[in-house]
Design a protein around this motif. Sequence first.
Motif, PDB file in Angstrom:
ATOM      1  N   SER A  44       8.023   1.002  10.308  1.00 41.37           N
ATOM      2  CA  SER A  44       7.995   0.073   9.166  1.00 41.37           C
ATOM      3  C   SER A  44       7.848  -1.359   9.646  1.00 41.37           C
ATOM      4  CB  SER A  44       9.275   0.199   8.337  1.00 41.37           C
ATOM      5  OG  SER A  44       9.334   1.470   7.742  1.00 41.37           O
ATOM      6  N   ASP A 159       4.174   2.860   3.111  1.00 38.85           N
ATOM      7  CA  ASP A 159       5.396   3.129   3.873  1.00 38.85           C
ATOM      8  C   ASP A 159       6.158   4.296   3.258  1.00 38.85           C
ATOM      9  OD1 ASP A 159       7.495   3.129   5.576  1.00 38.85           O
ATOM     10  OD2 ASP A 159       8.037   1.021   5.307  1.00 38.85           O
ATOM     11  N   GLU A 160       6.001   5.466   3.847  1.00 39.63           N
ATOM     12  CA  GLU A 160       6.662   6.698   3.393  1.00 39.63           C
ATOM     13  C   GLU A 160       6.580   6.841   1.874  1.00 39.63           C
ATOM     14  OE1 GLU A 160       9.328   8.516   5.573  1.00 39.63           O
ATOM     15  OE2 GLU A 160       9.351   7.159   7.284  1.00 39.63           O
TER      16      GLU A 160
HETATM   17 MG   LIG Z   1      10.642   2.985   8.008  1.00 36.74          MG
END
Ligand SMILES: [Mg+2]
Length: 363
Positions: A44, A159-160
């Motif tokens: 991240s 991000d995910e």
């Molecule tokens: Mg992360």
Amino acid sequence: MTADIEIRNVNKHFGAMSVLEDLSLSIKAREFIVFLGPSGCGKSTLLRMIAGLETVDSGEIAINRERIDHLPPGKRGIAMVFQSYALYPHMTVRDNMAFGLENIGMSREVIDARINEAARILEMPHLLERKPGQLSGGQRQRVAIGRAIVKEPKAFLFDEPLSNLDAALRTRTRLELAQLHQRLQSTMIFVTHDQVEAMTLADRIVVMNNRRIEQIGSPMEIYERPATKFVAGFVGAPAMNFIDATLDRSSGNATARFSDGISVRTAISSDLLADDKYSFGIRSEDVRIVPPGQGNADGVVDVLERLGERTLIYIRLGDGQQIVGSDVGNSRVAVGHKVGLAFDGQKSHLFSAAGRAWHAREA
Ligand SMILES: [Mg+2]
Ligand SMILES: Nc1ncnc2c1ncn2[C@@H]1O[C@H](COP(=O)(O)OP(=O)(O)O)[C@@H](O)[C@H]1O
């Protein structure tokens, strides 16, 4: 719109803690890149540095050969989609998508045209007048993606984005993302700790661990020729079997000998190998279940996992080590049975203590 992204010798600390060390990476225009690694490895942070949400301690980030690491997020031409959708609950879907564009003074006509086009791409024109509270989790995720699409960014960062969805929806949304990438032909960077998401979506996977990039490669390169033992163990389910082995290098191809008298002839040339101690690696699909006495080793069945098209068999060897092998879907094997294991040396791997890898497939 699309972009190549160049990351050169980037470093990042939080306080005294080093999070990314001298990291370099070239992303080609229109590539679907996945950052894959365990929680906390810096995925991240790297994504947020590209987006401009984190500063870079040292090093450079360039988009289409122009340095952008000093620019604020809004000036980078990039759109980011988060795990939490962050929609405004009191606004309709249309207004949620329009919000960022109104702020930069875009005309209503252009905004509406972009929203209608994004809604068409995401197959959600019928949802535009609803509020987020009237949408399912998957639909909210699509709105968050739509909000990125209307910006017409040079690159999309995710991000995910699938982690909050249930299993069935996660699989479906994954497919939609792959189709979206084909339609938009934009550069996309997708962060996940889930190796199945990485394998299914990526043109190239960047495997990260411990502040560094372990390997960059296509899904099958990563799977078949893992550069390190970490990559070999992280990608693929179940994880690759690792067995401490001593090598017999007296003939052309090395033979791996395990602690309780088992030996497997690898397809790896002895000439390439300097030491005697290696970790022998083999995937479950390359360990077949055979009648006792007919394979390289015998063992006792600990656990079975039926996957439908095949059955994973966890076998305890004489020295207490557990190996996972693979049998047909309707395997007759049962817990407590004695079985034989046939290791396919043609598909084996060796890992040195220093972390180097050799693969039978390339030998
Ligand atoms: Mg992360
Ligand atoms: N704002 C921050 N302040 C201090 N430490 C942080 C901050 N953001 C992330 N970290 C730490 O940096 C490391 C990498 O975090 P992160 O990039 O979020 O990892 P990942 O996304 O791979 O799970 C972790 O140890 C995390 O705790």
